[in-house]
Every structure is written in structure tokens, then in C-alpha cells.
Design an enzyme around this catalytic site. Structure first.
Site, short mmCIF file in Angstrom:
data_model
loop_
_atom_site.label_atom_id
_atom_site.label_comp_id
_atom_site.label_asym_id
_atom_site.label_seq_id
_atom_site.Cartn_x
_atom_site.Cartn_y
_atom_site.Cartn_z
CG ASP A 167 -2.08 0.93 1.10
OD1 ASP A 167 -2.33 1.42 -0.02
OD2 ASP A 167 -2.74 1.18 2.12
CG ASN A 218 -7.81 -2.55 -5.73
OD1 ASN A 218 -6.87 -3.32 -5.55
ND2 ASN A 218 -8.10 -1.60 -4.86
C1 FPP Z 1 -2.03 0.09 -3.23
O1 FPP Z 1 -1.58 1.44 -3.31
C2 FPP Z 1 -1.51 -0.66 -4.36
C3 FPP Z 1 -2.27 -1.26 -5.31
C4 FPP Z 1 -3.74 -1.24 -5.35
C5 FPP Z 1 -1.67 -1.99 -6.43
C6 FPP Z 1 -0.37 -2.65 -6.15
C7 FPP Z 1 0.24 -2.97 -7.43
C8 FPP Z 1 1.55 -2.95 -7.70
C9 FPP Z 1 2.61 -2.68 -6.71
C10 FPP Z 1 1.99 -3.19 -9.08
C11 FPP Z 1 1.51 -4.49 -9.66
C12 FPP Z 1 2.01 -5.69 -8.93
C13 FPP Z 1 2.34 -6.87 -9.51
C14 FPP Z 1 2.68 -8.03 -8.64
C15 FPP Z 1 2.38 -7.06 -10.97
P1 FPP Z 1 -2.66 2.60 -3.35
O2 FPP Z 1 -2.86 2.99 -4.77
O3 FPP Z 1 -3.89 2.18 -2.62
O4 FPP Z 1 -1.89 3.73 -2.57
P2 FPP Z 1 -2.55 4.88 -1.68
O5 FPP Z 1 -3.15 4.20 -0.48
O6 FPP Z 1 -1.38 5.73 -1.32
O7 FPP Z 1 -3.56 5.58 -2.54
#
Ligand code: FPP
Length: 251
Positions: A19, A67
Site C-alpha cells: 500500500d 479495486n
Molecule cells: C495500493 O496502493 C496498491 C495497489 C492497489 C496496487 C499494487 C500494485 C503494484 C505494486 C503493481 C503491480 C504488482 C504486480 C505483482 C504485478 P494505493 O494505490 O492504494 O496507494 P494509496 O493508499 O497511497 O492511494
């Protein structure tokens, strides 16, 4: 699931909620998607580090069933990143002996991504090193519901009586069947929630939360989490004295 050693050393199974990508990007006045792109680089480093350390299973929460509610362009970039990451990284993971598995409802993904997933899983299926489980369109409650449905179908076919249903049977029908339970759960980005990740599987898992945003997470941070894990006393319902005396067994 496999029995668990009562003492905590190196975690056999590490599960991570990655996250903080969006906030990392915002701090840099970049679009949120730039945070996800930066997050991919950390995924590569964490996978390698865990494999080198001897972790048996690493589970990463890449995309939750919730998501889809994000803006369409962000969802689309996440899907593209997923496809590109599989295309770019699979061969190297294969060379490292890593077995890749995707858990979650992948039927909802477009054909291009589904094909990539099938190819990557097929190429690495026979590997005996670390298993990398990527949770995509995954929801913990849905995982339990699906398991319950499969068990109910077996009852309906007359293969089982309701009284035969036990924890092992539910576990055997979860998407993580035949994997050890997660020993260590890590969530980056400061939130202290499970967010519908591996709900059943995390029952006895040690939880570790860090403020570090995922794109800033690195090997030294992971090592801190491992050290913290190694200092925990895992009791699985026993007393501390039983654990010290070595009389307690795995669940
Ligand atoms: C949460 O950060 C992250 C995600 C919803 C996606 C995670 C994906 C990756 C790291 C890339 C893809 C991974 C693979 C294994 C191919 P957020 O967007 O919720 O962050 P925030 O809480 O700061 O808004």
C-alpha cells in the site's frame, strides 16, 4: 495446510499488502499510476530477496476485488502493468526456480492478461523454489464462499455428510490449498487493516505494519520485518510456559 513450527525463525510464508503507491506519487506531484510503476520495481526486489533467503511462499496483494471501483484509467494502467510485468519478469523468475501462481477471480480479466497468466503459470509450474502467489481480483470473503460452495456441492453429490466438514476440508478448497499458512503479514503505507486479504489464512499470522510507502520499501525494511518476526513468540493458543518447555505442538 502444513503443520507450523512453534518457534519463529524465518517465515515460511510471507503475505504482503503493498500500500501507498498513490500517496508516494502524490508527494512527487506525479499521477497515481506513476506510484504503481515504481511499485513494480520494489516487487522485483522483494521477490528476489525472499527467494534468496529461503522463504517458501510469498503472496502479494496486487489487485483486490474492490479495486475495480477505482477510476477506469487507473484500473487500466494496473492491468497493463500486470501484463508487462508478467511478460518481462517471468523468464527471470523461471531461471530462479520460482513457481508463479495467480489467485483470485482471473476470469474477470481481459483475454490478453488471462493468456499471459496461463503462459507464466505453465512455464513455471514444475519449479521447486519459492512459490510466488499474486492475488489478482482477490477477496478473502469470496475465497471462503467459494470453498463453502465446493464443499456443499460434494455434500449434494452424496460424497460427504455435513458432519464431515472440518477446517482441513475448508482449507483444502481455498485458493491457497496445499500452501503453508502465512507466518508473517506485512502491510506498508501506514494503514492497519487486513482489507479482505487472506481472511481465513491469517488466523494465526504475525502482523507487521510499517508507515513506509510501498515504492520506498526495500530489502533493509524487509529485513527489519523479518527480525521483528523472529522476536515474536508464537503460541497458537498455548501458554508461554508450554512453548518454552517445548511441549506445544503445531496446530
Ligand atoms: C495500493 O496502493 C496498491 C495497489 C492497489 C496496487 C499494487 C500494485 C503494484 C505494486 C503493481 C503491480 C504488482 C504486480 C505483482 C504485478 P494505493 O494505490 O492504494 O496507494 P494509496 O493508499 O497511497 O492511494
Amino acid at each position: 495446510m502444513a503443520d507450523i513450527a512453534p518457534s519463529a525463525g524465518l517465515p515460511r510464508h510471507v503475505a504482503i499488502i503493498m500500500d501507498g503507491n498513490g500517496r508516494w506519487a502524490k508527494q512527487r506531484l506525479l499521477p497515481r499510476t506513476a506510484g504503481h510503476a515504481a511499485g513494480i520495481n520494489v516487487v522485483r526486489r522483494v521477490v528476489r530477496y525472499c527467494a534468496d533467503k529461503g522463504v517458501e511462499v510469498l503472496t502479494l496483494f496486487a489487485f483486490s476485488s474492490e479495486n475495480w471501483r477505482r477510476p477506469a484509467d487507473e484500473v487500466s494502467v494496473l492491468m497493463d502493468l500486470f501484463v508487462e510485468a508478467l511478460a518481462r519478469e517471468t523468464r527471470q523468475m523461471h531461471e530462479q526456480g520460482i513457481r508463479l501462481r495467480i489467485i483470485g477471480d482471473t476470469e474477470a480479466f481481459d483475454g490478453r492478461l488471462r493468456r499471459r497468466i496461463a503462459e507464466s503459470e505453465a512455464l513455471t509450474a514444475g519449479n521447486t523454489g519459492m512459490t510466488l502467489m499474486v492475488a489478482g481480483n482477490y477477496g478473502g470473503r469470496r475465497d471462503v464462499v467459494r470453498a463453502a460452495q465446493r464443499v456443499a456441492e460434494a455434500v449434494q453429490r452424496g460424497e460427504l455428510a455435513p458432519a464431515d466438514i472440518d477446517e482441513r476440508l475448508i482449507e483444502a478448497n481455498l485458493s491457497t490449498a496445499n500452501m503453508p499458512e502465512p507466518d508473517l503479514f506485512i502491510r506498508t503505507g501506514g494503514e492497519r487493516r487486513i482489507s479482505n486479504f487472506l481472511l481465513w489464512q491469517l488466523a494465526y499470522t504475525e502482523l507487521y505494519f510499517t508507515e513506509t510507502l510501498w515504492p520506498d520499501f526495500d530489502e533493509s525494511q524487509l529485513e527489519l520485518a523479518f527480525q521483528d518476526f523472529a522476536s515474536r513468540e508464537r503460541r497458537f493458543g498455548c501458554t508461554g510456559e508450554q512453548i518454552q518447555a517445548g511441549s506445544a505442538v503445531g496446530r
